[in-house]
Design a protein around this motif. Structure first.
Motif, PDB file in Angstrom:
ATOM      1  N   TYR A 166       0.910  -1.289  -0.001  1.00 25.02           N
ATOM      2  CA  TYR A 166       0.038   0.228  -0.023  1.00 25.02           C
ATOM      3  C   TYR A 166       0.961   1.044  -0.121  1.00 25.02           C
ATOM      4  O   TYR A 166       1.729   1.489   1.089  1.00 25.02           O
ATOM      5  CB  TYR A 166      -0.951  -0.008   1.400  1.00 25.02           C
ATOM      6  N   SER A 200     -17.591   5.675  -2.415  1.00 23.06           N
ATOM      7  CA  SER A 200     -18.064   6.933  -3.220  1.00 23.06           C
ATOM      8  C   SER A 200     -18.314   6.802  -4.510  1.00 23.06           C
ATOM      9  O   SER A 200     -19.142   7.301  -5.217  1.00 23.06           O
ATOM     10  CB  SER A 200     -17.047   7.772  -3.024  1.00 23.06           C
ATOM     11  N   ARG A 229     -13.983  16.895  -4.819  1.00 24.71           N
ATOM     12  CA  ARG A 229     -13.390  16.759  -3.738  1.00 24.71           C
ATOM     13  C   ARG A 229     -11.751  17.421  -3.436  1.00 24.71           C
ATOM     14  O   ARG A 229     -11.240  17.410  -2.495  1.00 24.71           O
ATOM     15  CB  ARG A 229     -13.375  15.549  -2.986  1.00 24.71           C
ATOM     16  N   LEU A 230     -11.103  17.103  -4.721  1.00 26.52           N
ATOM     17  CA  LEU A 230      -9.574  17.302  -4.503  1.00 26.52           C
ATOM     18  C   LEU A 230      -9.236  18.695  -4.969  1.00 26.52           C
ATOM     19  O   LEU A 230      -9.363  18.861  -6.111  1.00 26.52           O
ATOM     20  CB  LEU A 230      -8.660  16.106  -5.228  1.00 26.52           C
ATOM     21  N   SER A 241      -2.911  13.475  -0.787  1.00 25.94           N
ATOM     22  CA  SER A 241      -3.281  12.915   0.435  1.00 25.94           C
ATOM     23  C   SER A 241      -1.663  13.160   1.321  1.00 25.94           C
ATOM     24  O   SER A 241      -0.738  12.837   0.607  1.00 25.94           O
ATOM     25  CB  SER A 241      -3.243  11.333   0.568  1.00 25.94           C
ATOM     26  N   LYS A 244      -0.711   8.825   4.925  1.00 27.36           N
ATOM     27  CA  LYS A 244      -0.985   7.634   4.276  1.00 27.36           C
ATOM     28  C   LYS A 244      -2.317   7.186   5.396  1.00 27.36           C
ATOM     29  O   LYS A 244      -2.392   7.611   6.416  1.00 27.36           O
ATOM     30  CB  LYS A 244      -0.002   6.375   4.705  1.00 27.36           C
ATOM     31  N   ASN A 245      -3.054   6.320   4.767  1.00 29.85           N
ATOM     32  CA  ASN A 245      -4.091   5.737   5.723  1.00 29.85           C
ATOM     33  C   ASN A 245      -3.427   4.680   6.619  1.00 29.85           C
ATOM     34  O   ASN A 245      -2.973   3.857   6.087  1.00 29.85           O
ATOM     35  CB  ASN A 245      -5.264   5.028   4.834  1.00 29.85           C
ATOM     36  N   GLY A 278      -8.114  10.745   6.950  1.00 26.48           N
ATOM     37  CA  GLY A 278      -8.884  12.089   6.462  1.00 26.48           C
ATOM     38  C   GLY A 278     -10.021  11.835   7.639  1.00 26.48           C
ATOM     39  O   GLY A 278     -10.511  13.017   8.152  1.00 26.48           O
ATOM     40  N   LEU A 302      -7.540  15.182   4.369  1.00 26.44           N
ATOM     41  CA  LEU A 302      -6.256  14.494   4.135  1.00 26.44           C
ATOM     42  C   LEU A 302      -5.218  15.381   3.231  1.00 26.44           C
ATOM     43  O   LEU A 302      -4.266  15.059   3.067  1.00 26.44           O
ATOM     44  CB  LEU A 302      -6.375  13.125   3.364  1.00 26.44           C
TER      45      LEU A 302
HETATM   46  N1  EPU Z   1     -13.363  11.286   5.188  1.00 26.77           N
HETATM   47  C1  EPU Z   1     -13.877  12.244   6.098  1.00 26.77           C
HETATM   48  N2  EPU Z   1     -13.544  13.523   6.037  1.00 26.77           N
HETATM   49  C2  EPU Z   1     -12.800  14.108   4.982  1.00 26.77           C
HETATM   50  C3  EPU Z   1     -12.385  13.019   4.308  1.00 26.77           C
HETATM   51  C4  EPU Z   1     -12.524  11.809   4.369  1.00 26.77           C
HETATM   52  O1  EPU Z   1     -14.830  11.750   6.921  1.00 26.77           O
HETATM   53  O2  EPU Z   1     -12.187  15.144   5.117  1.00 26.77           O
HETATM   54  C5  EPU Z   1     -13.844   9.840   5.128  1.00 26.77           C
HETATM   55  C6  EPU Z   1     -14.819   9.839   3.887  1.00 26.77           C
HETATM   56  O3  EPU Z   1     -16.282  10.172   4.114  1.00 26.77           O
HETATM   57  C7  EPU Z   1     -14.621   8.172   3.569  1.00 26.77           C
HETATM   58  C8  EPU Z   1     -13.274   8.077   4.127  1.00 26.77           C
HETATM   59  O4  EPU Z   1     -13.128   9.072   4.980  1.00 26.77           O
HETATM   60  O5  EPU Z   1     -15.682   7.540   4.480  1.00 26.77           O
HETATM   61  C9  EPU Z   1     -12.409   7.706   2.861  1.00 26.77           C
HETATM   62  O6  EPU Z   1     -12.361   8.914   1.885  1.00 26.77           O
HETATM   63  P1  EPU Z   1     -11.837   9.016   0.428  1.00 26.77           P
HETATM   64  O7  EPU Z   1     -12.811   8.170  -0.230  1.00 26.77           O
HETATM   65  O8  EPU Z   1     -11.754  10.435   0.043  1.00 26.77           O
HETATM   66  O9  EPU Z   1     -10.320   8.301   0.638  1.00 26.77           O
HETATM   67  P2  EPU Z   1      -9.373   8.444   1.361  1.00 26.77           P
HETATM   68  O10 EPU Z   1      -8.947   7.419   2.214  1.00 26.77           O
HETATM   69  O11 EPU Z   1      -9.204   9.937   2.103  1.00 26.77           O
HETATM   70  C10 EPU Z   1      -7.615   7.439  -0.458  1.00 26.77           C
HETATM   71  C11 EPU Z   1      -6.281   8.055  -1.101  1.00 26.77           C
HETATM   72  C12 EPU Z   1      -6.485   8.824  -2.176  1.00 26.77           C
HETATM   73  C13 EPU Z   1      -7.570   8.520  -3.277  1.00 26.77           C
HETATM   74  C14 EPU Z   1      -8.852   7.891  -2.241  1.00 26.77           C
HETATM   75  C15 EPU Z   1      -9.900   7.169  -3.333  1.00 26.77           C
HETATM   76  C16 EPU Z   1      -4.494   7.500   0.367  1.00 26.77           C
HETATM   77  C17 EPU Z   1      -3.519   8.024   1.373  1.00 26.77           C
HETATM   78  N3  EPU Z   1      -5.429   8.418  -0.043  1.00 26.77           N
HETATM   79  O12 EPU Z   1      -7.997   8.804   0.417  1.00 26.77           O
HETATM   80  O13 EPU Z   1      -5.516   9.119  -2.775  1.00 26.77           O
HETATM   81  O14 EPU Z   1      -7.806   9.202  -4.271  1.00 26.77           O
HETATM   82  O15 EPU Z   1      -8.576   6.966  -1.158  1.00 26.77           O
HETATM   83  O16 EPU Z   1      -9.454   6.068  -3.490  1.00 26.77           O
HETATM   84  O17 EPU Z   1      -4.388   6.408   0.331  1.00 26.77           O
HETATM   85  C18 EPU Z   1      -3.417  10.752  -2.950  1.00 26.77           C
HETATM   86  O18 EPU Z   1      -2.749   9.736  -2.513  1.00 26.77           O
HETATM   87  O19 EPU Z   1      -2.963  11.752  -3.311  1.00 26.77           O
HETATM   88  C19 EPU Z   1      -5.079  10.622  -2.993  1.00 26.77           C
HETATM   89  C20 EPU Z   1      -5.916  11.511  -3.323  1.00 26.77           C
END
Ligand code: EPU
Length: 345
Positions: A166, A200, A229-230, A241, A244-245, A278, A302
């Protein structure tokens, strides 16, 4: 050096999407493999390390770089083999990532749709194993071609040797400063299975009444979700981001659930639990908060934004405040996602 002439003492501000000021001891753009070899030789003569930089969309420059910063603009997409509806594609490192995704879609080579609109170059994509909306790039990579910075020799790393994880690969660890990725081979198919389970994305397609989406529908959905969103780095400088998650053991996840009932979770094949950083940052009240020149984006917690003349050091100090607050509140440690330069990282 004929053909390729590095410039000395160059500002990198316009070469990183966070818009951070930092100076490179030397900077060069290469358009061909022979240009790359010349640049590597020059760096060796000058005793400068080489830092490859794609579009600078996943870096934090926290100081000056005593290095030759090398930007590859090599182009080329070549079909190496066809078998039924599968295709093996070799793409040069300097191609733009999103351009490649659009071209593959139009040509009928499927699988990359969920990775639409990710900024950066093809050469940078395997380094962090870009991933989005339920798909990781690694699943479509057959091998990566690279040149050694040490002696200029060519190497081919097959899928296993890339040690993908990851947001992770061997290029962030053992081979961190030693190779320049020159090309990537992808295995794609006309009949690629659609990945539409990411929450989403599923919701978006449902709202658009796309019961049986096409590959183009998936591509367009991903583009729309990302645009909504971005933030666009041209308007609000950012590196996507910033963290990392975190991936937690089942035990740590149980502890987190007691503190944060309702936290979203993405169970991993390993049995571990991936948690959206996030969500945690948002619940700690950081979303939309600005501190001097930097802040947390109002639509996505994030993403950190440089709203003015933020420096890399200021941005990292701000990020440290955020991660300390998440750790204090939820006991979860966050790891910074973009690569840091100009400080010991
Ligand atoms: N969430 C919140 N508040 C926020 C942002 C997110 O509550 O301000 C919650 C959302 O509601 C959702 C969950 O967090 O339940 C996940 O959010 P999102 O789908 O936006 O994905 P993410 O885990 O925050 C990851 C990647 C992104 C990628 C998205 C979609 C990482 C570090 N980031 O973000 O990648 O676009 O999933 O798959 O893994 C990047 O690396 O630059 C990037 C944008």
């Amino acid at each position: 050096m004929s053909g390729v002439t590095p410039q000395r003492n160059v500002s990198l501000r316009s070469f990183n999407t966070l818009g951070l000021e930092s100076r490179a001891a030397a900077f060069v753009t290469v358009q061909s493999d022979s240009g790359l070899l010349q640049a590597l030789r020059w760096a060796e003569q000058q005793k400068l390390p080489v830092v490859p930089m794609g579009e600078g969309s996943n870096v934090v420059l926290a100081g000056d770089l005593e290095a030759l910063v090398l930007r590859q603009q090599t182009k080329g997409r070549e079909v190496l083999a066809r078998d039924g509806d599968s295709v093996l594609l070799r793409v040069a490192a300097g191609e733009g990532w999103h351009d490649l995704v659009g071209w593959c879609l139009a040509t009928g080579y499927h699988g990359l749709e969920n990775l639409a609109l990710i900024p950066g170059t093809v050469g940078a994509a395997p380094v962090q194993n870009i991933g989005a909306y339920g798909v990781e790039l690694a699943s479509m990579i057959r091998c990566v071609h690279a040149r050694s910075v040490v002696d200029g020799s060519l190497m081919r790393l097959d899928h296993g040797q890339c040690e993908f994880g990851y947001r992770d690969s061997v290029f962030k660890h053992r081979l961190k400063d030693d190779v320049i990725i020159t090309a990537v081979e992808f295995e794609l198919t006309a009949s690629a299975r659609m990945n539409i389970e990411y929450p989403s994305l599923k919701q978006y397609l449902h709202d658009q009444c796309r019961q049986k989406p096409t590959h183009r529908d998936v591509y367009e959905a991903v583009v729309s979700i990302r645009r909504a969103r971005l933030p666009d780095p041209q308007l609000e400088p950012n590196a996507g981001s910033f963290f990392k998650n975190p991936v937690l053991s089942e035990r740590s996840f149980e502890a987190l659930k007691r503190l944060a009932p309702g936290v979203p979770v993405f169970p991993q094949a390993s049995g571990e639990m991936k948690i959206p950083a996030g969500w945690l940052i948002d619940r700690c009240g950081w979303k939309g908060r600005r501190q001097k020149n930097q802040g947390v984006h109002s639509e996505h917690a994030l993403v950190l934004v440089n709203y003015g003349n933020s420096s890399g050091a200021d941005l990292l100090a701000f990020a440290a405040e955020i991660s300390e607050s998440v750790e204090r509140t939820y006991g979860v440690a966050l790891e910074i996602e973009p690569r840091r330069y100009g400080q010991s990282a």
